[in-house]
Design a protein around this motif. Structure first.
Motif, PDB file in Angstrom:
ATOM      1  N   ASP A  33       0.804  -1.213   0.000  1.00  0.00           N
ATOM      2  CA  ASP A  33       0.000   0.000   0.000  1.00  0.00           C
ATOM      3  C   ASP A  33       0.835   1.260   0.000  1.00  0.00           C
ATOM      4  O   ASP A  33       1.555   1.511   0.932  1.00  0.00           O
ATOM      5  N   PHE A  41      -5.682  -3.232  -3.394  1.00  0.00           N
ATOM      6  CA  PHE A  41      -5.018  -3.076  -2.103  1.00  0.00           C
ATOM      7  C   PHE A  41      -5.991  -3.305  -0.969  1.00  0.00           C
ATOM      8  O   PHE A  41      -5.638  -3.721   0.107  1.00  0.00           O
ATOM      9  N   VAL A  63      -6.383   3.859   2.041  1.00  0.00           N
ATOM     10  CA  VAL A  63      -6.350   3.066   0.812  1.00  0.00           C
ATOM     11  C   VAL A  63      -7.729   3.027   0.167  1.00  0.00           C
ATOM     12  O   VAL A  63      -8.718   2.666   0.800  1.00  0.00           O
TER      13      VAL A  63
END
Ligand SMILES: CC(C)(O)CC(=O)SCCNC(=O)CCNC(=O)[C@H](O)C(C)(C)COP(=O)(O)OP(=O)(O)OC[C@H]1O[C@@H](n2cnc3c(N)ncnc32)[C@H](O)[C@@H]1OP(=O)(O)O
Length: 364
Positions: free
Chosen positions: A116, A130, A174
């Protein structure tokens, strides 16, 4: 005989008492030893448990490192080629507009050690998501507004970022998709600092209109620029009595007026709209609204300024959290809920900032 007997039994009794005392002392000592032993035993037990936990933690971190290494090797981590391409493109293309600050060279991030990258990575170009990868998840998330129109809850991951801008372990949010095509990572200012953008400055170009025509903004945002009641009245007067009378108030037949002066302490420079002033304005509006003799309300300022906008001295130390959580300026809304017509008789400065359709306008 009896005296001898008495003395002997006294001696025996004394000896017995002495013995009792000795016994008690011994018992006390024994109890004390037991407590010490028990305490030591418990202490050792705690130390043992701590050591066990430490061992378990070490094992888990070893396991996590092994898993990260294996993910890295299976090719989840790739160079951010789109970033590089974008950087090259930007070097050759002109910036958006001459008013905007020129973008400094965008340095491409080379590679990411763990799944990430920095702030908000995407899995454009068909990479594994991710978000699906929980190895680096911290278990926390943050609400993010500004990407898309809604607020998202973005999971936080702890990653090791290796780029020209940032190196080392960072915590990042993320997302599976970023709004700009070809961009894999957005570095926030906390990480990128001023390395990507120069100082952005807002250029305000006031555009006064004197012709009576609506200007561009007024045409684009008609609801933000309601027709002024005074102007309509003047236009009607102009129509009915001709231009010579249009600036005279001699023949206006005005009903009796009630006046209320809002004078906060200390007096406000240029009628800056401090809390006390707006609270007082709200109270006056309540009273006028309730008064059956009053048909319309006129708000005016002073000769030099109608109002210098929000009291920036009062606002300067307030945090976002205080304003957002504390219903900052909520009492200002009273003016928009008054049912009687409210007319602004504006003299001099009338300053304010308003947001319309994502555009920030500054009016003076
Ligand atoms: C409600 C929202 C959402 O709309 C938010 C807003 O209202 S944002 C708008 C906030 N207002 C401003 O940013 C205006 C700031 N003021 C100015 O730009 C200028 O003062 C001016 C153009 C109105 C007048 O300029 P000038 O004639 O040069 O007078 P100054 O010397 O600048 O000011 C005199 C005196 O007044 C004080 N002042 C002015 N505005 C404010 C204000 N908004 N709040 C508090 N105090 C204000 C200024 O500091 C001067 O005082 P001293 O420092 O001399 O004591």
């Amino acid at each position: 005989m009896s005296e001898i007997e008495d003395s002997a039994s006294l001696q025996v009794r004394l000896a017995e008492i002495e013995l009792e005392k000795e016994k008690l002392k011994l018992q006390e000592i024994s109890e004390q030893r037991q407590t010490d032993l028990e305490r030591d035993r418990m202490k050792h037990q705690h130390e043992l448990e701590l050591a066990k936990l430490q061992l378990e933690e070490n094992k888990l971190s070893l396991e996590r490192d092994k898993q990260r290494e294996s993910v890295r090797q299976t090719g989840l981590v790739t160079a951010i080629q789109e970033g590089k391409a974008l950087a090259e493109k930007m070097d050759t293309e002109p910036t958006f507009s001459e008013h905007r600050t020129r973008r400094r060279k965008l340095l491409p991030a080379h590679a990411i050690d763990t799944p990430d990258p920095d702030v908000v990575p995407v899995n454009s170009s068909g990479r594994p998501s991710f978000e699906d990868n929980v190895l680096s998840a911290t278990g926390d998330s943050v609400p993010v507004r500004g990407i898309g129109s809604t607020q998202l809850n973005v999971p936080l991951h702890c990653v090791n970022l290796e780029s020209d801008l940032v190196q080392g372990e960072v915590v990042v949010g993320v997302l599976s998709v970023l709004p700009v095509e070809g961009v894999d990572v957005i570095l926030g200012n906390d990480l990128a600092g001023v390395l990507v953008w120069g100082d952005a400055s807002v250029v305000v170009s006031p555009k006064p209109t004197s012709s009576g025509e609506l200007d561009d903004l007024a045409k684009r945002y008609p609801s933000v620029f309601p027709a002024c009641a005074i102007t309509r009245a003047m236009a009607r007067k102009h129509r009915e009595y001709g231009p010579d009378h249009s600036n005279s108030s001699e023949d206006l037949d005005l009903p009796p007026q009630t006046e209320h002066t809002c004078a906060p302490e200390p007096p406000q420079a240029l009628n800056a709209l401090c809390d006390a002033l707006m609270t007082e304005v709200g109270r006056a509006l309540d009273a006028f609204e309730a008064d059956g003799e009053i048909g319309a309300i006129v708000i005016t300022g002073s000769e030099r300024a109608f109002a210098a906008g929000a009291d920036i001295k009062e606002m300067q130390n307030r945090t976002f959290q205080e304003c957002y959580g504390g219903n900052f300026l909520a009492h200002w809304n009273r003016i928009s809920t008054v049912k009687k017509p409210v007319i602004a008789a504006v003299n001099g400065f009338a300053v304010g900032v308003l947001h319309a359709n994502k555009t920030i306008m500054y009016a003076m």
